[in-house]
Write a protein that holds these residues in place. Structure first.
Motif, PDB file in Angstrom:
ATOM      1  N   ILE A  50       1.092  -1.226  -0.342  1.00  0.00           N
ATOM      2  CA  ILE A  50       0.114   0.016  -0.005  1.00  0.00           C
ATOM      3  C   ILE A  50       0.863   1.342   0.005  1.00  0.00           C
ATOM      4  CG2 ILE A  50      -1.778   1.643   0.979  1.00  0.00           C
ATOM      5  CD1 ILE A  50      -3.041  -1.804   2.430  1.00  0.00           C
ATOM      6  N   GLU A  51       2.182   1.398   0.871  1.00  0.00           N
ATOM      7  CA  GLU A  51       2.924   2.612   0.507  1.00  0.00           C
ATOM      8  C   GLU A  51       3.508   2.782  -0.503  1.00  0.00           C
ATOM      9  OE1 GLU A  51       6.032   1.462   4.131  1.00  0.00           O
ATOM     10  OE2 GLU A  51       3.411   1.412   5.419  1.00  0.00           O
TER      11      GLU A  51
ATOM     12  N   ARG B 132       1.371   3.840  -2.699  1.00  0.00           N
ATOM     13  CA  ARG B 132       0.696   5.792  -2.720  1.00  0.00           C
ATOM     14  C   ARG B 132       2.037   6.469  -3.153  1.00  0.00           C
ATOM     15  NH1 ARG B 132      -4.073   6.332  -1.248  1.00  0.00           N
ATOM     16  NH2 ARG B 132      -5.082   5.021   0.375  1.00  0.00           N
ATOM     17  N   GLU B 133       3.197   5.904  -3.025  1.00  0.00           N
ATOM     18  CA  GLU B 133       4.429   6.512  -3.367  1.00  0.00           C
ATOM     19  C   GLU B 133       4.542   6.612  -4.939  1.00  0.00           C
ATOM     20  OE1 GLU B 133       7.598   4.803  -1.145  1.00  0.00           O
ATOM     21  OE2 GLU B 133       7.098   5.673   0.614  1.00  0.00           O
TER      22      GLU B 133
ATOM     23  N   PRO C 282       1.038   9.013  -6.971  1.00  0.00           N
ATOM     24  CA  PRO C 282       0.314  10.036  -6.532  1.00  0.00           C
ATOM     25  C   PRO C 282      -1.242   9.942  -6.850  1.00  0.00           C
ATOM     26  CG  PRO C 282       2.880  10.301  -7.262  1.00  0.00           C
ATOM     27  CD  PRO C 282       2.300   9.158  -7.644  1.00  0.00           C
TER      28      PRO C 282
ATOM     29  N   CYS D  88      -3.619   8.196  -6.425  1.00  0.00           N
ATOM     30  CA  CYS D  88      -4.357   6.883  -5.996  1.00  0.00           C
ATOM     31  C   CYS D  88      -5.373   7.141  -5.094  1.00  0.00           C
ATOM     32  CB  CYS D  88      -3.251   5.609  -6.677  1.00  0.00           C
ATOM     33  SG  CYS D  88      -2.502   5.038  -4.893  1.00  0.00           S
ATOM     34  N   LYS D  89      -6.708   6.830  -5.612  1.00  0.00           N
ATOM     35  CA  LYS D  89      -7.921   5.232  -4.852  1.00  0.00           C
ATOM     36  C   LYS D  89      -7.203   4.233  -4.526  1.00  0.00           C
ATOM     37  CE  LYS D  89     -11.443   6.928  -5.223  1.00  0.00           C
ATOM     38  NZ  LYS D  89     -11.957   7.801  -3.480  1.00  0.00           N
ATOM     39  N   ILE D  90      -7.307   3.518  -3.906  1.00  0.00           N
ATOM     40  CA  ILE D  90      -6.763   2.449  -3.290  1.00  0.00           C
ATOM     41  C   ILE D  90      -7.781   1.632  -3.119  1.00  0.00           C
ATOM     42  CG2 ILE D  90      -4.867   0.957  -2.265  1.00  0.00           C
ATOM     43  CD1 ILE D  90      -2.911   2.843  -1.556  1.00  0.00           C
TER      44      ILE D  90
ATOM     45  N   LYS E 220      -5.991   2.544   6.559  1.00  0.00           N
ATOM     46  CA  LYS E 220      -4.627   2.642   5.650  1.00  0.00           C
ATOM     47  C   LYS E 220      -4.867   2.200   4.075  1.00  0.00           C
ATOM     48  CE  LYS E 220      -1.260   0.331   8.072  1.00  0.00           C
ATOM     49  NZ  LYS E 220      -0.219   1.640   8.457  1.00  0.00           N
TER      50      LYS E 220
ATOM     51  N   ASP F 192      -8.678   3.202   0.617  1.00  0.00           N
ATOM     52  CA  ASP F 192      -9.746   4.089   0.975  1.00  0.00           C
ATOM     53  C   ASP F 192     -10.752   3.061   0.567  1.00  0.00           C
ATOM     54  OD1 ASP F 192      -8.163   6.579  -0.169  1.00  0.00           O
ATOM     55  OD2 ASP F 192      -7.207   5.021  -1.753  1.00  0.00           O
TER      56      ASP F 192
END
Length: 219
Positions: free
Chosen positions: A30-31, A34-35, A38, A40-42, A62, A64
Motif C-alpha cells: 500500500i505504501e 501511494r508513493e 501519487p 491514487c485511490k486504493i 490504510k 480508500d
C-alpha cells in the motif's frame, strides 16, 4: 486519478508466510502504491479463508476502500479447492463490477497489484503516455512453464483503462473456463486478449516474494 486494486489473501491455507507476515507485507504494498502513483485511490479486495479481525483492522484505514471477498461463497469455494486462478478472476471481476456500480470507473488507469508485492522506485507514470491510451499494459510476454512454445502474461502488476472494462467483462467467461487446473490466469490473458489492445513493457517495476516458496522476484 488512477486506481490501484490490490488483490489479497491475508489468511490462506497454503504458502510459507503467516497471516501476520502477509499483513506486514501488504502494508508495504500500500505504501509503495501511494508513493509511486501519487493521488491514487486504493481498493484492497481480500479473500481470507479464516477469520483474522485484528489483522484486517490494521489494513482498513490504510486504503480508500476495503472489499471483503470472503463473503462471496463462490470465491471462497474456488480458493479453498486450490483453484487460485478462478478465485482471483472472480475477485478481480467483482471489484470491477463494484467500481462500475459506484461510478468509480471515471479514472485514467486501473492498476492491478498482487498483494504483498511492491511497486519499485523505477516505476513512473510517464511511461503510460499516448501509446497506452485505452490499452492493457503487461510486462512483455514470457515463455510458459507448461510448454515453451506457449507464452503468458505475468500478473503481479498490470493495468487497463475504463475503456477496456467492457472488453474484459466480455472475455471473462473465456478466462474463467480455461483455468481448469492445468491452464492458469496468466496463460488465459495471453490467449484471449487481443494483441492490438495490449502494450508490452520490458519492465513493469514490481517486486516481491511469491507465496508457495518465498522466492524473491523483480520484474
Amino acid at each position: 486519478m488512477n486506481i490501484v486494486i490490490i488483490t489479497s489473501c491475508l489468511a490462506p491455507t497454503t504458502g510459507v508466510f503467516t497471516p501476520e507476515e502477509r499483513t506486514t507485507q501488504t502494508k508495504v504494498s500500500i505504501e509503495t502504491a501511494r508513493e509511486q502513483i501519487p493521488g491514487c485511490k486504493i481498493i484492497l479486495t481480500d479473500v481470507s479463508l479464516f477469520p483474522i479481525p485484528g489483522l484486517r483492522k490494521e489494513i482498513y484505514d490504510k486504503v480508500d476502500i476495503f472489499l471483503d471477498g470472503s463473503k462471496d461463497d463462490s470465491i471462497v469455494s474456488y480458493s479453498k479447492m486450490g483453484h487460485k486462478s478462478r478465485g482471483e478472476l472472480l475477485l478481480f471481476k467483482s471489484t470491477l463490477d463494484f467500481m462500475v456500480e459506484n461510478k468509480l470507473d471515471d479514472c485514467q488507469r486501473i492498476f492491478k497489484l498482487s498483494g504483498r508485492h511492491n511497486i519499485t522506485k523505477e516505476f513512473t507514470l510517464d511511461e503510460y503516455g499516448e501509446e497506452t491510451k485505452n490499452k492493457y499494459v503487461f510486462k512483455k510476454a514470457v515463455k510458459s512453464w507448461i510448454d515453451p512454445t506457449w507464452l503468458l502474461y505475468e500478473t503481479r502488476l498490470w493495468s487497463l483503462t475504463p475503456h477496456n472494462i467492457p472488453d474484459y467483462i466480455q472475455k471473462f467467461p473465456y478466462f474463467f473456463n480455461s483455468c481448469d487446473g492445468h491452464f492458469d490466469i496468466e496463460h488465459a490473458y495471453y490467449r484471449y486478449l487481443n494483441k492490438t489492445d495490449v502494450v508490452e513493457f520490458d519492465n513493469i517495476w514490481v517486486e516481491g516474494c511469491i507465496a508457495p516458496n518465498g522466492r524473491y522476484q523483480k520484474d
